[in-house]
Design a protein around this motif. Structure first.
Motif, PDB file in Angstrom:
ATOM      1  N   ILE A  96      24.321  17.055  87.821  1.00 17.99           N
ATOM      2  CA  ILE A  96      22.896  17.216  87.529  1.00 17.99           C
ATOM      3  C   ILE A  96      22.541  18.688  87.706  1.00 17.99           C
ATOM      4  N   ASN A  97      22.104  19.318  86.621  1.00 19.22           N
ATOM      5  CA  ASN A  97      21.736  20.733  86.655  1.00 19.22           C
ATOM      6  C   ASN A  97      20.270  20.859  87.038  1.00 19.22           C
ATOM      7  N   ILE A  98      20.024  21.374  88.221  1.00 17.72           N
ATOM      8  CA  ILE A  98      18.666  21.498  88.741  1.00 17.72           C
ATOM      9  C   ILE A  98      17.959  22.725  88.168  1.00 17.72           C
ATOM     10  N   ASN A  99      18.710  23.733  87.820  1.00 20.37           N
ATOM     11  CA  ASN A  99      18.107  24.991  87.378  1.00 20.37           C
ATOM     12  C   ASN A  99      18.121  25.161  85.865  1.00 20.37           C
ATOM     13  N   GLU A 100      17.841  24.080  85.176  1.00 20.93           N
ATOM     14  CA  GLU A 100      17.769  24.139  83.721  1.00 20.93           C
ATOM     15  C   GLU A 100      16.573  24.973  83.293  1.00 20.93           C
ATOM     16  N   GLU A 101      16.616  25.430  82.071  1.00 25.87           N
ATOM     17  CA  GLU A 101      15.459  26.156  81.526  1.00 25.87           C
ATOM     18  C   GLU A 101      14.236  25.245  81.518  1.00 25.87           C
ATOM     19  N   GLN A 102      14.432  24.007  81.183  1.00 29.19           N
ATOM     20  CA  GLN A 102      13.324  23.062  81.088  1.00 29.19           C
ATOM     21  C   GLN A 102      13.149  22.316  82.400  1.00 29.19           C
ATOM     22  N   GLN A 103      12.629  22.997  83.400  1.00 30.77           N
ATOM     23  CA  GLN A 103      12.352  22.352  84.686  1.00 30.77           C
ATOM     24  C   GLN A 103      10.987  21.691  84.591  1.00 30.77           C
ATOM     25  N   THR A 104      10.950  20.545  83.974  1.00 32.48           N
ATOM     26  CA  THR A 104       9.654  19.919  83.771  1.00 32.48           C
ATOM     27  C   THR A 104       9.552  18.629  84.561  1.00 32.48           C
ATOM     28  N   ILE A 105       8.369  18.427  85.062  1.00 29.57           N
ATOM     29  CA  ILE A 105       8.054  17.167  85.717  1.00 29.57           C
ATOM     30  C   ILE A 105       7.256  16.367  84.708  1.00 29.57           C
ATOM     31  N   HIS A 106       7.711  15.162  84.439  1.00 28.02           N
ATOM     32  CA  HIS A 106       7.020  14.291  83.488  1.00 28.02           C
ATOM     33  C   HIS A 106       6.115  13.348  84.262  1.00 28.02           C
ATOM     34  N   ASP A 107       5.206  13.931  85.013  1.00 26.38           N
ATOM     35  CA  ASP A 107       4.306  13.159  85.857  1.00 26.38           C
ATOM     36  C   ASP A 107       2.962  13.876  85.860  1.00 26.38           C
TER      37      ASP A 107
END
Length: 173
Positions: free
Chosen positions: A79-90
């Protein structure tokens, strides 16, 4: 295969990490692989010892911090935590974060230090709740849910950091 940090520090791959065991194993390894012990060794051996010492330090710095340890644990599962898309879908969570930031700004402008302390305590409690949920997801191998909790945990950690800076500022007035 590169040793993972848990193996390197002879710890079970379990969160939360036993801090006293972490410190004990770290100190033992640091003594064993201290570069001064290898002052007369050939250069290639010295280089290997320096690399091992650096790995031990990196492992310790990562695993002693609960958020970094959780990030690392998820990385072991791919699981890559530091992706470009660090989005919370909440959306409710994000709206709440926005409101908490506004509340912090209001407390700062009013210089209401007693309320700031109460706000700080509440944010610590919320952060602890998110962390407990994160650990639960990790223990159940719900990696994507754990990733979302980790993002939320980062929000609270940053907010708490800002509160602590304000509290320091209070004493410098």
């Amino acid at each position: 295969m590169e040793k993972n940090y848990f193996n390197l520090l002879q710890l079970p791959v379990v969160l939360p990490i036993d801090g006293s065991l972490l410190s004990l194993h770290y100190q033992q390894l640091q003594r064993q692989f201290h570069p001064d012990n290898y002052a007369t060794a050939p250069d290639n051996e010295k280089a290997a010892i320096l690399q091992q010492s650096a790995s031990i330090n990196a492992a310790y710095q990562t695993l002693k911090d609960p958020i970094k340890a959780a990030e690392y644990r998820l990385s072991l599962e791919g699981i890559n935590i530091n992706e470009e898309q660090q989005t919370i879908h909440d959306s409710p969570f994000l709206m709440e974060q926005f409101m908490l930031r506004e509340q912090l700004d209001d407390l700062e402008h009013a210089q209401n230090w007693d309320e700031l302390t109460l706000f700080y305590d509440e944010m610590i409690e919320r952060k602890n709740q998110i962390y407990a949920q994160l650990l639960e997801y990790i223990n159940q191998s719900h990696w994507l849910m754990a990733k979302q909790q980790l993002y939320k945990l980062r929000y609270y950690a940053k907010l708490i950091e800002q509160i602590e800076l304000l509290q320091e500022k209070q004493f410098n007035l």
